[in-house]
Design an enzyme around this catalytic site. Structure first.
Site, PDB file in Angstrom:
ATOM      1  N   HIS A 366      35.989  38.992  21.132  1.00 56.89           N
ATOM      2  CA  HIS A 366      36.640  38.391  22.295  1.00 56.89           C
ATOM      3  C   HIS A 366      37.176  36.991  22.038  1.00 56.89           C
ATOM      4  O   HIS A 366      37.567  36.313  22.991  1.00 56.89           O
ATOM      5  CB  HIS A 366      35.660  38.320  23.473  1.00 56.89           C
ATOM      6  CG  HIS A 366      35.457  39.619  24.184  1.00 56.89           C
ATOM      7  ND1 HIS A 366      36.339  40.106  25.125  1.00 56.89           N
ATOM      8  CD2 HIS A 366      34.466  40.551  24.100  1.00 56.89           C
ATOM      9  CE1 HIS A 366      35.897  41.260  25.591  1.00 56.89           C
ATOM     10  NE2 HIS A 366      34.767  41.552  24.973  1.00 56.89           N
ATOM     11  N   LYS A 557      40.575  29.470  36.400  1.00 56.67           N
ATOM     12  CA  LYS A 557      39.922  29.998  35.200  1.00 56.67           C
ATOM     13  C   LYS A 557      38.906  28.974  34.712  1.00 56.67           C
ATOM     14  O   LYS A 557      38.870  27.844  35.215  1.00 56.67           O
ATOM     15  CB  LYS A 557      40.940  30.297  34.106  1.00 56.67           C
ATOM     16  CG  LYS A 557      41.845  29.107  33.746  1.00 56.67           C
ATOM     17  CD  LYS A 557      42.887  29.513  32.711  1.00 56.67           C
ATOM     18  CE  LYS A 557      43.963  30.364  33.329  1.00 56.67           C
ATOM     19  NZ  LYS A 557      44.122  31.653  32.673  1.00 56.67           N
ATOM     20  N   ARG A 558      38.099  29.391  33.766  1.00 55.39           N
ATOM     21  CA  ARG A 558      37.143  28.473  33.152  1.00 55.39           C
ATOM     22  C   ARG A 558      37.878  27.266  32.569  1.00 55.39           C
ATOM     23  O   ARG A 558      38.985  27.383  32.044  1.00 55.39           O
ATOM     24  CB  ARG A 558      36.388  29.221  32.052  1.00 55.39           C
ATOM     25  CG  ARG A 558      35.310  28.450  31.346  1.00 55.39           C
ATOM     26  CD  ARG A 558      34.468  29.402  30.496  1.00 55.39           C
ATOM     27  NE  ARG A 558      35.279  30.230  29.610  1.00 55.39           N
ATOM     28  CZ  ARG A 558      35.623  29.881  28.363  1.00 55.39           C
ATOM     29  NH1 ARG A 558      35.233  28.711  27.872  1.00 55.39           N
ATOM     30  NH2 ARG A 558      36.331  30.694  27.623  1.00 55.39           N
ATOM     31  N   LYS A 563      42.855  26.102  27.389  1.00 55.70           N
ATOM     32  CA  LYS A 563      43.507  26.687  28.557  1.00 55.70           C
ATOM     33  C   LYS A 563      44.482  25.701  29.203  1.00 55.70           C
ATOM     34  O   LYS A 563      45.285  26.073  30.036  1.00 55.70           O
ATOM     35  CB  LYS A 563      42.459  27.169  29.562  1.00 55.70           C
ATOM     36  CG  LYS A 563      41.616  28.321  29.010  1.00 55.70           C
ATOM     37  CD  LYS A 563      40.554  28.764  29.997  1.00 55.70           C
ATOM     38  CE  LYS A 563      39.648  29.841  29.417  1.00 55.70           C
ATOM     39  NZ  LYS A 563      40.291  31.148  29.289  1.00 55.70           N
ATOM     40  N   THR A 665      42.281  37.886  31.762  1.00 55.58           N
ATOM     41  CA  THR A 665      42.344  38.924  32.793  1.00 55.58           C
ATOM     42  C   THR A 665      42.791  38.348  34.130  1.00 55.58           C
ATOM     43  O   THR A 665      43.306  39.085  34.961  1.00 55.58           O
ATOM     44  CB  THR A 665      40.983  39.625  32.970  1.00 55.58           C
ATOM     45  OG1 THR A 665      39.956  38.635  33.159  1.00 55.58           O
ATOM     46  CG2 THR A 665      40.643  40.480  31.753  1.00 55.58           C
ATOM     47  N   LYS A 669      45.165  39.950  37.275  1.00 57.75           N
ATOM     48  CA  LYS A 669      44.813  39.982  38.701  1.00 57.75           C
ATOM     49  C   LYS A 669      45.900  39.320  39.540  1.00 57.75           C
ATOM     50  O   LYS A 669      46.264  39.800  40.620  1.00 57.75           O
ATOM     51  CB  LYS A 669      43.473  39.289  38.915  1.00 57.75           C
ATOM     52  CG  LYS A 669      42.310  39.948  38.218  1.00 57.75           C
ATOM     53  CD  LYS A 669      41.106  39.017  38.119  1.00 57.75           C
ATOM     54  CE  LYS A 669      40.103  39.525  37.104  1.00 57.75           C
ATOM     55  NZ  LYS A 669      39.065  38.533  36.776  1.00 57.75           N
TER      56      LYS A 669
END
Length: 830
Positions: A366, A557-558, A563, A665, A669
């Protein structure tokens, strides 16, 4: 009320009258309350037990069928399962939401209020755990025999609060009122050892024998949560393990007055399942993390052997009964543990045990981040699991023999392929152990899988290319469309029927409707309604009022530097200074919504959260802005809160550095709910862009190859600041106290990291990002065109259902077929 219902009706019926009777029975006999004194939480618990009874019928028939037919089953091992609230999801999957709502109404209760009472099981950190939960939903919905295995953390991922803009972690006490969805299984308990020594001897027949003598034992007790499928009479199992002391109370110590010593073993043992992901910066945290991983993996494997031996006396075909998917490296110690169980506990020769082991496990990687590829020091592993270290070293010896035969004289390759990292302090490479001990290795998006083959695991791909696969992640449309966005789901169902819920590819039938002005108008009505709902939630949670007519620009998100939430912030500041330079500037009104948690020990990520709130304080209060920009941080992001946010987003921020995000993911969504994406060519963004069409996706930034070239050429982020007036001003204002109430030191670490290092190329992608954001603003002003693009995004997202992912796994890796339960009593028929 009818008192003549049969037991089957009481526990399995779905008519309004039956549900009322079952609810009142559970209120009386489960909660021990009569209606006049029952609280809202009592009502929630009674309804939860009522719904669980219906799933229980499906589980009993499913389990009976699996047992009778001795079917091949999947065991999904994951340190995280971020399930989300159960009640609403189970009502959707059982097809009884409307009957339940009516039953509650007739009893004077509001179903939505009962749904709000549920505590979310915070048993995951982010995408990894949520993916596992989506897969459980799809496995049951596709009627694939499966068991999920993990840890029953007493305290889950922390609850996040904000104090003066800083993240503050609060204990997540999700179990404090009990959990109606689980079934305790005290009869299913296994012993797990730690520490001690290894004894080697040769018996009278000349057989070499090894005995591990741990100096400490912990018991693992099973708790089962039933996972029902959508529209089918199938339910699978999530089995979570709670750690208990083998001897909870030392009576002798208590008698002599050592009251603390009498319970020390109980405290130490229960710590293993106490909290999700301890801070592992300190040695104690590393020890506990390894204990957790071994604990649940050992319990799971012992449980599989127990189940197998119910129908067979020989373990030689264990791999034909079970296939075990390792969800990242957290359960990779299972390779050594299964070998130990087969060799030491069941007297199997090494060669046969290894054949079974390597045909049992499959491994999903992952991550591409080097720091996320787990390594355990040889010293720590040897101290905590001495027998497992022996086994790993023997696996490595045999593995390297094969490597050297294949590549004679290539010691550099042998070193790279070794399970043991020899440079510096010796460490066991858990990803390498998973690769060697598995029959399959897969990435989770096409780009990610290519980078695994070409870079991260290139030597393993050269050695065994047949092992490598790609299975792009997916998410369940039941939770993230049908449950989270009932208005949009109803509109889609009215237009194309309800077949899309089980076959998401049917959404493509919406495509012609993107050209229908009347349908676009209905689409906008739905979007406006869900945006109003979210605006109300934002006001309640943050005190910030936002305009539902504005563009909802969402990054949830985290928090991690790769990111690049701080790239989003730089764009906000660019817009802000544009308005300050010209208060009459034509700026498309935007609401920038952030949500997510930073790891407690990740100071830079926590500083970015503080910066978001500090920028929001200035921007939201500036009269020149006059409400055209709003910045809000929605605290305590989880599945429950995500279900408010995903439907309302107009723009989805998927802006990670190319080559860093395995898949993502959240991007799926948001797009499934009609948000347009601005994103880099990273992870599953690439495939989303391919499916929805480049014209419906705002792509920016460097590619993986361009990032590598820039890094190789010697990246100088400071030159970008010097050459870009916009960036230069932003950096100056972040440093001069404008956004920190005059404190010139607060954001210095962040500014200096960007100017002198910028490891994730934020500044390199800034200009491209800002340019594409201008196109976003222009596109949003034409609501007809924007709505058309939104419809097409939804229509073309069928590929990203977790049902498709599970079908891919079943066909390409697991070789498992669907099974219909026998003899069920259910509203669902085969």
């Amino acid at each position: 009320m009818n008192d003549t219902f049969t037991s089957n009706e009481i526990h399995g019926g779905t008519s309004t009258e039956v549900l009322k009777r079952s609810f009142l029975d559970n209120l009386s006999y489960r909660q021990a309350k009569f209606p006049a004194v029952a609280t809202t939480y009592d009502h929630y618990m009674a309804l939860a037990y009522t719904v669980r009874d219906r799933i229980m019928q499906h589980w009993l028939q499913s389990a009976s069928t699996y047992y009778e037919q001795s079917v091949r089953s999947l065991c999904y091992l994951s340190a995280e399962f971020l399930l989300g609230p159960h009640l609403g999801n189970n009502l959707v999957n059982l097809g009884m939401e409307s009957e339940t709502r009516q039953a509650m109404l007739e009893l004077g209760l509001d179903l939505d209020r009962l749904l709000a009472e549920e505590e979310e099981p915070g048993l995951g950190n982010g995408g990894l755990g949520r993916l596992a939960a989506c897969y459980l939903d799809s496995l049951a919905s596709l009627q694939i025999p499966a068991i999920g295995y993990g840890i029953r953390y007493e305290f889950g991922i922390f609850d996040q609060e904000l104090k003066d803009g800083w993240q503050v972690e609060r204990t997540d006490k999700w179990l404090r009122y009990g959990n109606p969805w689980e079934v305790a299984r005290p009869e299913i308990t296994f012993t797990v050892g730690f520490g001690g020594s290894v004894r080697e001897q040769v018996d009278s027949a000349g057989n070499y024998q090894v005995e591990w003598v741990p100096d400490r034992h912990v018991m693992g007790m099973a708790y089962d949560t039933l996972i029902g499928g959508y529209g089918v009479p199938t339910a699978n199992l999530l089995r979570l393990w709670q750690a208990q002391a083998s001897e909870s109370f030392d009576f002798q110590l208590f008698n002599v007055g050592d009251y603390q010593g009498a319970v020390l073993e109980k405290i130490a043992s229960e710590n293993i399942s106490k909290v999700l992901y301890p801070n592992d910066e300190a040695l104690q945290g590393k020890v506990l993390r390894l204990q957790q991983q071994y604990f649940f993996t050992s319990c799971a494997l012992q449980d599989m052997i127990r189940i197998y031996l119910q129908r067979s006396s020989q373990l030689g075909n264990l791999h034909e009964k079970f296939t075990v998917q390792l969800n990242d490296t957290h359960p990779a110690i299972g390779v050594a543990e299964l070998m130990r169980l087969l060799i030491d506990q069941h007297a199997m020769p090494w060669e046969l045990a290894w054949e079974i082991t390597r045909r049992t496990f499959a491994y999903t990687n992952h991550t591409l981040l080097p720091e996320a590829l787990e390594r355990w020091s040889v010293e720590l592993l040897g101290r905590l699991l001495p027998r497992h270290l022996q086994i790993i070293l023997e696996i490595n010896r045999r593995h390297l023999e094969g490597v050297r035969k294949r590549y004679p004289g290539d010691e550099e390759r042998a070193s790279r392929l070794s399970l043991i990292e020899e440079q510096g302090s010796r460490a066991v490479r858990m990803a390498h152990l998973a690769c060697v001990g598995s029959y399959s290795i897969n990435g989770v998006a096409e780009l990610h899988s290519r980078l695994l083959r070409d870079e991260v695991l290139r030597d393993f791909h050269d050695l065994t290319p047949e092992k490598f696969h790609n299975v792009t992640n997916g998410v369940t449309p039941r939770r993230f469309m049908l449950l989270a966005n009932p208005r949009l789901s109803a509109l889609i169902t009215h237009a194309i029927g309800d077949g899309w819920i089980r076959d998401l590819d049917q959404l493509h039938r919406l495509e012609p409707l993107a050209d229908d002005a009347a349908f676009r108008a209905e689409w906008r009505v739905v979007k406006r309604a869900v945006k109003e709902d979210l605006a109300e939630k934002v006001q309640q949670r943050t005190g910030i009022s936002v305009d539902p007519e504005s563009l909802f620009d969402v990054q949830v998100k985290r928090f991690h530097e790769y990111k690049r939430q701080h790239l989003n912030l730089l764009h906000i500041l660019s817009l802000y200074f544009q308005i300050k330079d010209n208060p009459a500037a034509d700026v498309t009104p935007r609401t920038f919504l952030f949500a997510g948690k930073a790891a407690p020990g990740y100071q830079m990520a926590k500083l970015i959260i503080k910066l978001i709130n500090s920028v929001g304080e200035v921007v939201n209060g500036d009269s020149d802005v006059n409400g055209r920009l709003r910045v809000a941080f929605f605290p305590d992001f989880n599945v429950k809160n995500g279900q408010w946010i995903y439907p309302a987003a107009d723009l989805s921020e998927q802006i990670s550095t190319a080559g860093k995000e395995a898949s993502g993911t959240g991007n799926m969504k948001l797009s499934m709910n009609g948000a347009l994406t601005i994103g880099t060519l990273d992870g599953a963004n690439i495939e989303i862009r391919d499916h929805v069409g480049p014209e419906n996706f705002f792509c920016f930034g460097m590619t993986v190859e361009e990032v590598a070239s820039l890094q190789a050429a010697g990246y100088d982020p400071g030159s970008l600041v010097r050459d870009n007036a916009d960036l230069s001003r932003i950096m100056h204002r972040l440093s001069d106290g404008t956004f920190s109430r005059g404190d010139t030191e607060l954001f210095r670490p962040l500014v200096e990291n960007l100017q002198y290092h910028d490891p994730f190329f934020v500044l390199a992608d800034f200009s491209s990002y800002v340019e594409r954001q201008r196109e976003v603003s222009a596109a949003f002003q034409d609501r007809e065109v924007w709505t058309q693009k939104s419809i097409l995004n939804v229509a073309r997202m069928g590929h990203f259902s977790s049902d498709r992912s599970i079908r891919d796994y079943c066909r390409e890796i697991w070789q498992i077929d669907a099974i219909q339960p026998n003899g069920f009593n259910s509203k669902f028929k085969p």
